[in-house]
Write an enzyme that holds these catalytic residues in place. Structure first.
Site, PDB file in Angstrom:
ATOM      1  N   GLU A 279       0.946  -1.310  -0.062  1.00 32.72           N
ATOM      2  CA  GLU A 279      -0.041   0.103  -0.076  1.00 32.72           C
ATOM      3  C   GLU A 279       0.992   1.238   0.105  1.00 32.72           C
ATOM      4  OE1 GLU A 279      -3.587   0.007   0.399  1.00 32.72           O
ATOM      5  OE2 GLU A 279      -3.114   2.043  -0.385  1.00 32.72           O
ATOM      6  N   ASP A 283       0.471   4.914  -1.786  1.00 29.54           N
ATOM      7  CA  ASP A 283       0.044   6.052  -1.009  1.00 29.54           C
ATOM      8  C   ASP A 283       1.106   7.220  -1.246  1.00 29.54           C
ATOM      9  OD1 ASP A 283      -1.872   4.637  -0.266  1.00 29.54           O
ATOM     10  OD2 ASP A 283      -1.466   4.476   1.766  1.00 29.54           O
ATOM     11  N   SER A 454      -8.301   3.335  -1.587  1.00 25.07           N
ATOM     12  CA  SER A 454      -6.934   3.570  -1.163  1.00 25.07           C
ATOM     13  C   SER A 454      -6.211   4.604  -2.142  1.00 25.07           C
ATOM     14  CB  SER A 454      -6.020   2.309  -1.135  1.00 25.07           C
ATOM     15  OG  SER A 454      -6.464   1.540  -0.357  1.00 25.07           O
TER      16      SER A 454
END
Ligand SMILES: *[C@@H]1O[C@H](CO)[C@@H](O)[C@H](O)[C@H]1NC(C)=O
Ligand SMILES: *[C@@H]1O[C@H](CO)[C@@H](O)[C@H](O)[C@H]1NC(C)=O
Ligand SMILES: *[C@@H]1O[C@H](CO)[C@@H](O)[C@H](O)[C@H]1NC(C)=O
Ligand SMILES: *[C@@H]1O[C@H](CO)[C@@H](O)[C@H](O)[C@H]1NC(C)=O
Ligand SMILES: *[C@@H]1O[C@H](CO)[C@@H](O)[C@H](O)[C@H]1NC(C)=O
Ligand SMILES: *[C@@H]1O[C@H](CO)[C@@H](O)[C@H](O)[C@H]1NC(C)=O
Ligand SMILES: *[C@@H]1O[C@H](CO)[C@@H](O)[C@H](O)[C@H]1NC(C)=O
Ligand SMILES: *[C@@H]1O[C@H](CO)[C@@H](O)[C@H](O)[C@H]1NC(C)=O
Length: 540
Positions: A279, A283, A454
């Site tokens: 992730e 990000d 996300s």
């Protein structure tokens, strides 16, 4: 002599106390073990438990009042965020609480460790036999049926009357999230879409940084204020290879040189060499390429808080986290908001979600907390539409906050009938806003197309970090907890998403959908941000 008799009196009192029946207050309870777990038997009496106690805060309601008064644009105190000390004065337990807890622990031969700077969380180590007496409970071994993993927890616990008012909760005890379940969905880790070619260059099919810059009018000009930071929450296993991030930025932001400026704070116990696709890449690559020159902190833990924080992981179905624990964590978001931090959290990737018995939609933690800004997902351009995975709904824990009364009531009046029985119309509605969640490319050794909310939260966070850069440079405070302003004023700078729908299949062959509509809806909230309109609205 006096001393001796006093001691004697105390000792006899102690004996009396020990033989007196202690009455207890039931504090937390659940009927059965979480789904997937089975009860094995009593925990070994000599096993040591590490328990965390949340002590009653001095003035939890006062903190919430203070949060609203610095976050409501019509308040005289708007923007006058609180210092760390001012927040701690609300959060730190009262002397009477400390005294009662000290006395109770001492009486039981226990010491504690302070776990939070404000002293509202303390830790104790205690054998099962003693813990069972202290909390009038039976700590039990539970086994995860699939993995065989065992854990010591309980289905209920109580507090002695004398200290019940001084402790909010004991953790880990009954909350399902504390039962280790590797098979449950823990995070909306972006989803890899292997069938899509990473070479697609049209913004219709793929949200590259330049597509997002064009769609949301995000400037490429660098931010100027180095005190205005953007925090990106990391997580265990979220280690990133800086060379990969550099590669992404060289590909998508070749105009910025040197491009990558971010600070990594590692979480204890994390493996810095974890090479997995994480992730973290999504990000960091998107915040770095969109929030040009805003100082970015990855793995924000206990550091001085940033002005904007984006989090894209650790979502749970609401019912999995006990209300007491949810409320304690929600209060921590309120503390950050009062200090002037805007908290964006990805709303999740499974539409309205399903309750365990598949009869209702299931809201999500921590989006149910009224003090965070939940970010849903969209896809396509002209028109930008709801992304089918975008999670949203209504909390069963928190009633609708006043700031969203008008917007949510309008949605319910127009559409409520269609969802009767599936959702709790009186609860806090989410998401609040949205951004593109359709294919984005990330680089993690190779270029991967990925989708999910996300990806939406880092985009919104980047936009607000750039807005704050201008505010702070103009000598104005950062936006802080934006929801009261968003629903009153800020929505005017958002593009309302009125087509598309979220879908979820809880029961075989039965698809539930929620359509995006005019105004707020529990799929895309108030819509997607336009940087240029935000700047106009804020007279920047
Ligand atoms: C706990 O008790 C069991 C059985 O009496 C014993 O085998 C074990 O070593 C003890 N464990 C600890 C940590 O004292
Ligand atoms: C704990 O277990 C014992 C033995 O089964 C039982 O007598 C007692 O009532 C239980 N205590 C609680 C608080 O459930
Ligand atoms: C995608 O790009 C890679 C590397 O530039 C190239 O090798 C590949 O042939 C391209 N694929 C398509 C479908 O264009
Ligand atoms: C691009 O998106 C459009 C509209 O969703 C779709 O019809 C088309 O098939 C997509 N093209 C590719 C190459 O994915
Ligand atoms: C940044 O913060 C420091 C320390 O508070 C202060 O001295 C400095 O003036 C600030 N710089 C800007 C550009 O606001
Ligand atoms: C990186 O950010 C820090 C502050 O976080 C700043 O002092 C430094 O000048 C920046 N470096 C570059 C190359 O922009
Ligand atoms: C619906 O939400 C409210 C809070 O707004 C809560 O008090 C109530 O218990 C919820 N109903 C159900 C069935 O969970
Ligand atoms: C779902 O649909 C499939 C295909 O039509 C069918 O074979 C199956 O029996 C259906 N399942 C249920 C539970 O109705």
């Amino acid at each position: 002599m006096l001393k001796a008799s006093a001691l004697l009196a105390y000792a006899s009192l102690g004996v009396a106390a020990a033989t007196t029946f202690t009455s207890f207050h039931l504090r937390e309870y659940r009927a059965t073990a979480p789904c997937g777990f089975t009860e094995v038997g009593p925990a070994p009496q000599n096993k040591t438990l590490s328990l965390r106690l949340a002590l009653t805060e001095s003035d939890a309601d006062g903190l919430i009042d203070a949060l609203y008064s610095v976050s409501d644009p019509d308040s005289a105190l708007y923007g006058q965020h609180l210092s760390k000390d001012a927040v701690n004065r609300f959060v730190s337990p009262q002397p009477a609480t400390i005294e009662a807890i000290n006395g109770w622990l001492e009486e039981n031969g226990l010491t504690f460790e302070k776990l939070s700077p404000a002293g509202d969380w303390i830790g104790i180590n205690v054998p099962v036999a003693q813990a069972n007496k202290l909390f009038n409970t039976n700590f039990t071994i539970f086994r995860h049926i699939v993995t065989g993993a065992e854990v010591v927890r309980t289905l209920e616990y109580s507090l002695p009357d004398a200290i019940a008012g001084h402790i909010e909760l004991v953790h880990p005890t009954i909350s399902s999230d504390s039962f280790p379940d590797p098979t449950s969905m823990r995070a909306p880790y972006y989803h890899i879409v292997p069938s899509l070619s990473p070479n697609i260059t049209t913004c219709l099919n793929q949200s590259t940084p330049s597509c997002l810059q064009e769609l949301y009018k995000i400037p490429t000009a660098p931010a100027v204020n180095q005190n205005n930071t953007l925090g990106v929450s990391g997580f265990r296993g979220g280690a990133v290879d800086p060379a990969y991030i550099q590669q992404f930025l060289e590909t998508y932001r070749p105009d910025v040189n040197p491009p990558a400026n971010y600070t990594i704070y590692r979480i204890d116990g994390d493996d810095p060499d974890d090479p997995g696709i994480s992730e973290g890449y999504a990000d960091l690559e998107y915040t770095l390429s969109l929030a040009t020159n805003v100082p970015i902190t990855y793995y924000f833990v206990g550091m001085s808080p940033p002005n904007v924080l984006t989090t894209s992981f650790n979502l749970y179905p609401e019912s999995v986290v006990s209300f007491a624990l949810t409320d304690k964590l929600c209060q921590a978001y309120a503390q950050l908001g009062a200090r002037g931090v805007t908290i964006f959290i990805a709303s999740g990737d499974d539409g309205a979600g399903c309750s365990q018995d598949s009869t209702q939609f299931e809201p999500k933690f921590p989006l149910n907390c009224p003090f965070v800004t939940a970010v849903g997902g969209t896809q396509n351009v002209a028109p930008e539409q709801a992304w089918p995975g975008s999670s949203g709904g209504f909390s069963n824990y928190y009633p609708r906050p006043r700031y969203q009364d008008a917007a949510v009531t309008a949605f319910l009046e127009a559409n409520g009938d269609r969802y009767i029985g599936l959702l709790n119309a009186s609860g806090r509605g989410f998401p609040d806003i949205a951004a593109k969640a359709d294919p984005h490319v990330i680089y993690a050794g190779v270029f991967y197309p990925v989708v999910g909310t996300s990806l939406a939260s880092p985009t919104v966070a980047s936009i607000f970090a750039l807005v704050n850069d201008r505010l702070v440079s103009a000598g104005r405070p950062p936006l802080g907890f934006i929801n009261p302003w968003l629903y009153k004023e800020g929505y005017k700078a958002f593009t309302d998403i009125t087509t598309g729908e979220s879908t979820i299949m809880c029961t075989e062959n039965v698809t539930n959908t929620i359509e995006a509509t005019e105004g707020w809806d529990p799929v895309t909230g108030l819509g997607t941000p336009r940087f240029d309109k935000l700047v106009d609205l804020l007279h920047l």
